[in-house]
Design an enzyme around this catalytic site. Structure first.
Site, PDB file in Angstrom:
ATOM      1  N   HIS A 197       0.811  -1.219   0.000  1.00 49.56           N
ATOM      2  CA  HIS A 197       0.000   0.000   0.000  1.00 49.56           C
ATOM      3  C   HIS A 197       0.845   1.270   0.000  1.00 49.56           C
ATOM      4  O   HIS A 197       0.338   2.354  -0.281  1.00 49.56           O
ATOM      5  CB  HIS A 197      -0.992  -0.003   1.174  1.00 49.56           C
ATOM      6  CG  HIS A 197      -0.384   0.252   2.527  1.00 49.56           C
ATOM      7  ND1 HIS A 197      -0.199  -0.739   3.454  1.00 49.56           N
ATOM      8  CD2 HIS A 197       0.046   1.386   3.113  1.00 49.56           C
ATOM      9  CE1 HIS A 197       0.326  -0.230   4.559  1.00 49.56           C
ATOM     10  NE2 HIS A 197       0.491   1.071   4.371  1.00 49.56           N
ATOM     11  N   ASP A 231      -0.183  -7.593   1.229  1.00 50.02           N
ATOM     12  CA  ASP A 231       0.380  -6.268   1.468  1.00 50.02           C
ATOM     13  C   ASP A 231       1.914  -6.282   1.493  1.00 50.02           C
ATOM     14  O   ASP A 231       2.536  -5.678   2.366  1.00 50.02           O
ATOM     15  CB  ASP A 231      -0.165  -5.678   2.772  1.00 50.02           C
ATOM     16  CG  ASP A 231      -0.031  -4.166   2.813  1.00 50.02           C
ATOM     17  OD1 ASP A 231       0.141  -3.556   1.749  1.00 50.02           O
ATOM     18  OD2 ASP A 231      -0.099  -3.597   3.923  1.00 50.02           O
ATOM     19  N   ASN A 306       5.312   4.420   9.151  1.00 51.78           N
ATOM     20  CA  ASN A 306       6.019   3.230   9.615  1.00 51.78           C
ATOM     21  C   ASN A 306       5.749   2.018   8.724  1.00 51.78           C
ATOM     22  O   ASN A 306       6.429   0.994   8.828  1.00 51.78           O
ATOM     23  CB  ASN A 306       5.623   2.874  11.050  1.00 51.78           C
ATOM     24  CG  ASN A 306       6.380   3.672  12.093  1.00 51.78           C
ATOM     25  OD1 ASN A 306       5.858   4.621  12.656  1.00 51.78           O
ATOM     26  ND2 ASN A 306       7.625   3.291  12.334  1.00 51.78           N
ATOM     27  N   SER A 307       4.738   2.119   7.865  1.00 53.96           N
ATOM     28  CA  SER A 307       4.351   0.986   7.034  1.00 53.96           C
ATOM     29  C   SER A 307       5.526   0.480   6.208  1.00 53.96           C
ATOM     30  O   SER A 307       6.218   1.262   5.544  1.00 53.96           O
ATOM     31  CB  SER A 307       3.205   1.376   6.101  1.00 53.96           C
ATOM     32  OG  SER A 307       2.054   1.705   6.836  1.00 53.96           O
ATOM     33  N   VAL A 366     -11.349 -26.549   5.837  1.00 51.79           N
ATOM     34  CA  VAL A 366     -11.869 -27.076   7.097  1.00 51.79           C
ATOM     35  C   VAL A 366     -11.711 -26.020   8.192  1.00 51.79           C
ATOM     36  O   VAL A 366     -10.753 -25.247   8.197  1.00 51.79           O
ATOM     37  CB  VAL A 366     -11.120 -28.374   7.489  1.00 51.79           C
ATOM     38  CG1 VAL A 366      -9.645 -28.094   7.737  1.00 51.79           C
ATOM     39  CG2 VAL A 366     -11.748 -29.031   8.703  1.00 51.79           C
TER      40      VAL A 366
END
Length: 452
Positions: A197, A231, A306-307, A366
């Site tokens: 992003h 991401d 900070n991403s 499952v």
């Protein structure tokens, strides 16, 4: 004035008589009640007499305003200013979209879904295609993890000194403004790991890299590969002799372990900010934009910018890539940050380097519930099959609701996380043995892994 008669007359009779008693009292009328004669005027005198009364009750005369230029000038200027503001607004939206004035850096400002009180701040991912120049795939660089066994913990300052030269500032050009994030070098020849992003919708990208002296150099960055759901993105700069970070095994983390982050909160002005905290949850499954992600939860301070930066353990190893934090429009939320575990990202990053995209992910089909039950034959059941997807890998293998999973791919398992760890390295079409406990007996089945 006529003379008023003043007298009081009492008439009295014996009580045995039935005739009524009559009383009468007379006195002079007060002056205000005496009748006065109206004055007689001729027409001229009557006008003089009534003039004060008529002027008192007459409506005020309308004052004719000869000069209203001041009002006209005020109205004209107001209309002119309004038209100018409207024109500037239309021009600004056309040039910069709906970004706030002065927001020259798009700072990961995710908006909450309608009606949700809490939301994930992972940044506003652009719906437009990312058109950054691509770098050829198939490179030799690989992300490798090193166990922390036998290492001595470092002091916070030592952690920073070990990692900070491996942390870069990622700048992406998006329309008329830029996005700012963080990245981590994982190869000497310039491969950088960051969040998707950060560069979503960008047409170009660059990275500011620190040298041994601390001086920064800016390099054009090319896009090797990315995956929007997980991401993650891998960039490449034309450089050599860089300082790659050491990556650790996130599966070794425990709740309460010290951890640190280095990044660029709120843009380039506070770049290389160092914060600390603890591991709040070593493995937390959350749903982000319809995708289930297994993340590390931490109370380390993470902010916009900070991403894509590193979450670091006490040995100076990168154990996570910071990606989101929880936000609210109504409550104050602190210390709820999340990072992509390196043990999970290792395969993904290497696939992005080799192919530019991720291989199809496998699905078990499952739902498993962790329980604690002992059976008469001594079996200790922990993983109860709660639901089976019709037509999925588990359904075709013969698993049924109420079964207990004993082993998966030849390894004994007692937690759901252990199954996920094994699944990371499986590919679509793999034949995976699975042992279950059902109605007092063990059954050995085979699952053919399908696309998630």
């Amino acid at each position: 004035m006529e003379e008023q008669q003043k007298e009081i007359v009492f008439t009295y009779r014996q009580t045995e008589q039935i005739e009524p008693v009559q009383l009468r009292y007379e006195r002079d009328l007060p002056p205000c009640m005496l009748r006065r004669e109206e004055p007689v005027f001729d027409s001229a005198e009557e006008e003089d007499y009534l003039a004060p009364w008529r002027s008192a009750i007459a409506p005020p005369e309308k004052v004719r305003r000869e000069n209203r230029w001041g009002v006209r000038l005020f109205v004209g200027l107001s209309l002119l200013i309004g038209l100018v503001c409207l024109g500037v607004g239309i021009w600004y939206v056309g040039q910069y979209g709906w970004a706030l004035p002065g927001d020259q850096y798009a700072q990961d400002g995710g908006e909450p879904p309608d009606g949700d009180e809490y939301y994930w701040d992972r940044g506003e991912i652009s719906a437009e295609a990312t058109t950054i120049t691509r770098y050829p795939v198939g490179g030799l660089a690989r992300l490798e993890l090193s166990p922390a066994e036998g290492r001595a913990p470092l002091e916070p300052g030592e952690v920073y000194e070990k990692v900070h030269l491996s942390v870069v500032t990622v700048l992406g050009a998006r329309h008329k403004y830029s996005s700012v994030g963080t990245g981590v070098i994982f190869s000497e020849d310039g491969y950088i790991l960051t969040n998707y992003h950060v560069i979503a919708g960008c047409s170009s990208c660059s990275a500011m890299v620190k040298g041994p002296t601390g001086a920064e150099s800016e390099y054009d960055a090319h896009l090797v590969g990315y995956d929007a759901e997980q991401d993650l993105a891998v960039l490449k700069v034309k450089a050599s002799g860089l300082t790659p970070a050491e990556f650790g095994v996130s599966d070794e983390l425990s709740i309460g372990d010290p951890c640190y982050a280095i990044g660029n909160p709120l843009g380039v002005h506070l770049r290389s900010t160092f914060t600390n905290g603890i591991i709040s949850a070593a493995s937390r499954t959350v749903e982000v934009d319809g995708v289930n992600m297994m993340l590390i939860q931490t109370n380390t301070a993470l902010n916009s910018g900070n991403s894509g930066g590193p979450l670091i353990n006490e040995y100076g190893q990168v154990v996570g890539i910071n990606t989101i934090k929880m936000m609210s429009e109504y409550d104050t939320i602190e210390g709820l940050g999340f990072a992509i575990p390196t043990s999970q990202a290792e395969r993904w990053v290497n696939e992005l380097v080799m192919y530019g995209e991720l291989e199809p992910q496998t699905a078990l089909g499952v739902s498993v519930l962790t329980v604690d039950r002992r059976f008469p034959d001594g079996f200790h059941g922990l993983l109860l099959v709660e639901d089976v997807d019709e037509g999925g890998s588990a359904d075709l293998a013969g698993l049924r609701r109420g079964d207990y999973i004993v082993s998966f791919n030849g390894q004994e398992v007692s937690t759901v996380d252990e199954i996920f760890v094994i699944r990371r390295w499986l590919s679509v079409g793999d034949q995976v043995p699975i042992r279950i406990y059902r109605n007092g007996e063990y059954l050995d089945l085979t699952m053919t892994m399908q696309v998630e």
